[in-house]
Design a protein around this motif. Structure first.
Motif, mmCIF file in Angstrom:
data_model
loop_
_atom_site.group_PDB
_atom_site.id
_atom_site.type_symbol
_atom_site.label_atom_id
_atom_site.label_comp_id
_atom_site.label_asym_id
_atom_site.label_seq_id
_atom_site.Cartn_x
_atom_site.Cartn_y
_atom_site.Cartn_z
ATOM 1 N N VAL A 103 53.812 107.761 -4.664
ATOM 2 C CA VAL A 103 53.761 106.684 -3.687
ATOM 3 C C VAL A 103 52.001 106.671 -3.135
ATOM 4 O O VAL A 103 51.500 107.748 -2.931
ATOM 5 C CB VAL A 103 54.288 107.153 -2.366
ATOM 6 C CG1 VAL A 103 55.840 107.019 -2.644
ATOM 7 C CG2 VAL A 103 53.944 108.478 -1.648
ATOM 8 N N GLY A 105 50.490 103.859 -1.799
ATOM 9 C CA GLY A 105 49.915 102.575 -1.093
ATOM 10 C C GLY A 105 49.129 102.825 0.034
ATOM 11 O O GLY A 105 48.750 102.043 0.721
ATOM 12 N N GLY A 106 48.687 104.014 0.096
ATOM 13 C CA GLY A 106 47.885 104.328 1.458
ATOM 14 C C GLY A 106 46.595 103.693 1.347
ATOM 15 O O GLY A 106 46.138 103.352 0.368
ATOM 16 N N GLN A 107 45.846 103.826 2.469
ATOM 17 C CA GLN A 107 44.698 103.199 2.689
ATOM 18 C C GLN A 107 43.451 104.164 2.352
ATOM 19 O O GLN A 107 42.507 103.950 2.221
ATOM 20 C CB GLN A 107 44.397 102.492 3.907
ATOM 21 C CG GLN A 107 45.408 101.244 4.157
ATOM 22 C CD GLN A 107 44.913 100.592 5.385
ATOM 23 O OE1 GLN A 107 45.202 101.152 6.586
ATOM 24 N NE2 GLN A 107 44.689 99.249 5.199
ATOM 25 N N GLY A 108 43.582 105.427 2.450
ATOM 26 C CA GLY A 108 42.911 106.373 2.297
ATOM 27 C C GLY A 108 41.605 106.286 3.167
ATOM 28 O O GLY A 108 40.509 106.718 2.785
ATOM 29 N N THR A 109 41.785 105.730 4.644
ATOM 30 C CA THR A 109 40.695 105.491 5.569
ATOM 31 C C THR A 109 39.852 107.037 5.631
ATOM 32 O O THR A 109 38.602 106.946 5.434
ATOM 33 C CB THR A 109 41.467 105.224 7.151
ATOM 34 O OG1 THR A 109 42.919 104.826 6.562
ATOM 35 C CG2 THR A 109 40.557 104.251 7.636
ATOM 36 N N ARG A 110 40.553 107.943 5.794
ATOM 37 C CA ARG A 110 39.754 109.413 6.240
ATOM 38 C C ARG A 110 38.785 109.558 4.900
ATOM 39 O O ARG A 110 37.753 110.034 5.420
ATOM 40 C CB ARG A 110 40.675 110.461 6.473
ATOM 41 C CG ARG A 110 41.442 110.359 7.625
ATOM 42 C CD ARG A 110 42.278 111.323 8.038
ATOM 43 N NE ARG A 110 43.625 110.981 7.160
ATOM 44 C CZ ARG A 110 44.596 111.998 6.938
ATOM 45 N NH1 ARG A 110 44.661 112.721 7.583
ATOM 46 N NH2 ARG A 110 45.858 111.471 6.480
ATOM 47 N N MET A 154 54.078 103.151 -6.741
ATOM 48 C CA MET A 154 54.043 102.115 -5.419
ATOM 49 C C MET A 154 52.575 102.090 -5.256
ATOM 50 O O MET A 154 52.010 102.964 -4.805
ATOM 51 C CB MET A 154 54.927 102.756 -4.458
ATOM 52 C CG MET A 154 55.110 101.631 -3.409
ATOM 53 S SD MET A 154 56.004 102.190 -2.156
ATOM 54 C CE MET A 154 55.013 103.128 -1.234
ATOM 55 N N GLN A 185 54.420 97.830 -2.215
ATOM 56 C CA GLN A 185 55.382 98.075 -1.123
ATOM 57 C C GLN A 185 55.206 96.686 -0.040
ATOM 58 O O GLN A 185 54.250 96.193 -0.349
ATOM 59 C CB GLN A 185 54.884 99.473 -0.191
ATOM 60 C CG GLN A 185 53.476 99.254 0.469
ATOM 61 C CD GLN A 185 53.192 100.821 0.997
ATOM 62 O OE1 GLN A 185 52.531 101.487 0.626
ATOM 63 N NE2 GLN A 185 54.152 101.083 2.025
ATOM 64 N N SER A 209 50.390 97.798 5.218
ATOM 65 C CA SER A 209 51.525 98.419 4.450
ATOM 66 C C SER A 209 52.474 99.195 5.465
ATOM 67 O O SER A 209 52.155 99.615 6.398
ATOM 68 C CB SER A 209 50.962 99.444 3.461
ATOM 69 O OG SER A 209 50.070 99.016 2.733
ATOM 70 N N GLY A 211 54.043 101.890 5.573
ATOM 71 C CA GLY A 211 53.995 103.408 5.550
ATOM 72 C C GLY A 211 54.792 103.683 4.420
ATOM 73 O O GLY A 211 55.256 103.071 3.583
ATOM 74 N N GLY A 240 52.740 112.626 -3.456
ATOM 75 C CA GLY A 240 51.500 111.546 -2.772
ATOM 76 C C GLY A 240 50.374 111.812 -3.624
ATOM 77 O O GLY A 240 50.208 112.742 -4.509
ATOM 78 N N ILE A 241 49.445 110.830 -3.649
ATOM 79 C CA ILE A 241 48.393 110.819 -4.555
ATOM 80 C C ILE A 241 47.349 111.887 -4.435
ATOM 81 O O ILE A 241 46.429 112.218 -5.254
ATOM 82 C CB ILE A 241 47.619 109.441 -4.606
ATOM 83 C CG1 ILE A 241 46.467 109.300 -5.583
ATOM 84 C CG2 ILE A 241 47.268 109.167 -3.102
ATOM 85 C CD1 ILE A 241 46.982 109.239 -7.110
ATOM 86 N N LYS A 393 42.036 114.618 1.645
ATOM 87 C CA LYS A 393 42.176 113.988 2.826
ATOM 88 C C LYS A 393 41.024 113.169 3.355
ATOM 89 O O LYS A 393 40.830 112.260 3.658
ATOM 90 C CB LYS A 393 42.966 114.477 4.009
ATOM 91 C CG LYS A 393 44.668 114.892 3.448
ATOM 92 C CD LYS A 393 45.295 113.750 3.552
ATOM 93 C CE LYS A 393 46.765 114.206 3.458
ATOM 94 N NZ LYS A 393 47.795 113.195 3.118
#
Ligand code: UTP
Length: 452
Positions: A103, A105-110, A154, A185, A209, A211, A240-241, A393
């Motif tokens: 999975v 599809g996260g934005q990796g904002t941090r 994803m 997603q 996205s 979630g 998770g990536i 993270k």
């Protein structure tokens, strides 16, 4: 077009969202049709119900009852028992019964990296990206079991193209292209504090996205689930990536899960201290659940056993093995949608861009870990943090590329020391072991250092 416009106006009226067409007359024909399509793709009922708190599961219930879920510790298994689990897992891989689901599809904002997190290199001597490290672990296993393991990835609308291009540019890291399937997603619109859907531009809605729990719907909608079934896959390894040490499709874990006779299992690591901000796998109201620290009373979270170990110590590392039958059940029974208060840039009713400094609206997300409450029981395997968990993270400090790199290099030093490599050489150099050479730190004795 007019028919679609009439339908859109009617829909917007029904849900009190007519402002979405406020700038319609300023748009080009192409932009008009894109906006209409975007509006028609929205599940307004779901947005409205969630905003109104109907389907939202975020109300923290005071009367929750928690019980510990006993994880089996991998270090307590004898060598013979480990070999047995490994062989069972390898057998399942060889027979094509296991697939991998990343999975991503996260934005990796941090982390603040421009581009998909998987394209990020944590600064290892090899310069390998997270995608490469993970794919190479799969290649190693595929060689061992003489079968390529299907890989499903994803992505999100924001990072799909870049992800696929990165794989293409790197020739899929040596993995056969036909064994990898990429799909996006779904997105959900963001709303202001008044429940009105926000515009990011005169002809665009603020979409984000849905979630990491959106991964189940995505499996169905992309055809990935059908593809797996047609291949005879029975188990799906989901991860998770952002764990640089993840043991993708670990045969030991697969063997452990199969032997547990459960439909799902999680790998966990021991929580460092009671207040650590990780989800803990335990039972909530007699159902397995991953519970956030904030949801548990301090007195429960800090409880220790006779050996001084936290009773609620199973830290979630997003590393799960799920049976396909269970996945089919999850898809049939939707997960609760969570609502998050966030800072959301948007266009106001005067057509001016708002850049908030405080949360000013809501985004909607499904959480992957909500699935466990649909089970009556599940298994958990506790593994060593230093061997299997290097989270990436934050940009700096805790759980950053720097700490992940250090964890990998320390582990590899340990492996090479065990394999009797020259101590001075290991002291003087940062030596990284290629995932193409070794998976558990095995297979290293007698190897040439350059090969490693
Ligand atoms: P995180 O919860 O750490 O979120 O994701 P994130 O978006 O990557 O990072 P931040 O919070 O913005 O800094 C855990 C895993 O879930 C995936 C991520 O790609 C990561 O593998 N994820 C998250 C999705 O696949 N989709 C989502 O919508 C959110």
């Amino acid at each position: 077009m007019n028919k679609d416009l009439d339908k859109t106006i009617e829909l917007l009226k029904k849900y009190n969202q007519e402002h979405l067409l406020q700038f319609y007359s300023f748009l080009s024909e192409e932009e008009k049709s894109e906006l209409i399509n975007e509006i028609l793709s929205i599940d307004f009922n779901l947005v409205q119900d969630t905003y109104n708190g109907v389907k939202c599961d975020d109300s923290k219930k005071e009367d929750n009852e928690f019980k510990p879920l006993k994880a089996k510790s991998l270090k307590l298994y004898t060598d013979a028992e480990r070999v047995n689990l490994y062989n069972i897992g390898m057998d399942a891989l060889t027979k094509g019964r296991v697939a991998v689901y990343l999975v991503a599809g996260g934005q990796g904002t941090r982390l603040g990296h421009k581009g998909p997190k998987g394209t990020f290199s944590i600064g290892l001597p090899s310069g390998k990206s997270l995608f490469q490290l993970q794919c190479e672990r799969l290649i190693y296993l595929s060689k061992e079991c003489k079968k390529y393991i299907p890989l499903y990835i994803m992505t999100s609308v924001d990072n799909h193209q870049e992800t696929v291009s990165f794989f293409e540019e790197h020739n899929y890291f040596g993995y056969p292209k036909s064994m990898i399937m990429f799909f996006k997603q779904r997105t959900m619109p963001a709303v202001g504090e008044d429940g009105k859907i926000l515009l990011s531009d005169k002809g665009r809605i603020v979409m984000s996205s849905n979630g990491n729990g959106g991964c189940f719907l995505a499996l169905k909608e992309s055809g990935a689930l059908e593809d797996m079934k047609s291949k005879g896959v029975e188990w799906l390894f989901i991860y998770g990536i952002d764990n640089a040490l993840v043991r993708v499709a670990d045969p030991l874990f697969i063997g452990f899960t199969i032997c547990s006779k459960q439909l799902a299992a999680s790998k966990v690591v021991e929580k460092k201290y009671a207040e650590e901000k990780v989800g803990v796998l335990c039972y909530r109201n007699n159902k397995p659940a991953i519970v956030e620290y904030s949801e548990m009373q301090n007195i429960i979270a800090s409880e220790v056993d006779s050996e001084g170990k936290l009773v609620y110590s199973n830290a979630n590392i997003l590393n799960h093995l799920l049976n396909i039958k269970f996945i089919e059940k999850i898809i049939e029974e939707p997960l609760p949608l969570h609502i998050a208060h966030k800072k959301i840039e948007h266009l106001d009713s005067h057509g001016r861009m708002v850049v908030p400094t405080e949360p000013n609206g809501y985004k909607f997300e499904y959480f992957l870990f909500d699935i466990f409450e649909k089970l009556s029981d599940m298994a958990a395997l506790e593994v060593e943090r230093e061997e299997e968990f290097a989270p990436v993270k934050n940009k700096e400090g805790e759980d950053s590329p720097e700490t992940a790199k250090e964890l990998i290099l320390n582990l590899h030093k340990k492996w090479l020391t065990n394999a009797r490599f020259n101590k001075t050489l290991l002291e003087k150099n940062q030596i990284e072991v290629s995932p193409l050479i070794s998976y558990y730190g095995d297979n290293l004795s007698g190897k040439n250092i350059n090969e490693i």
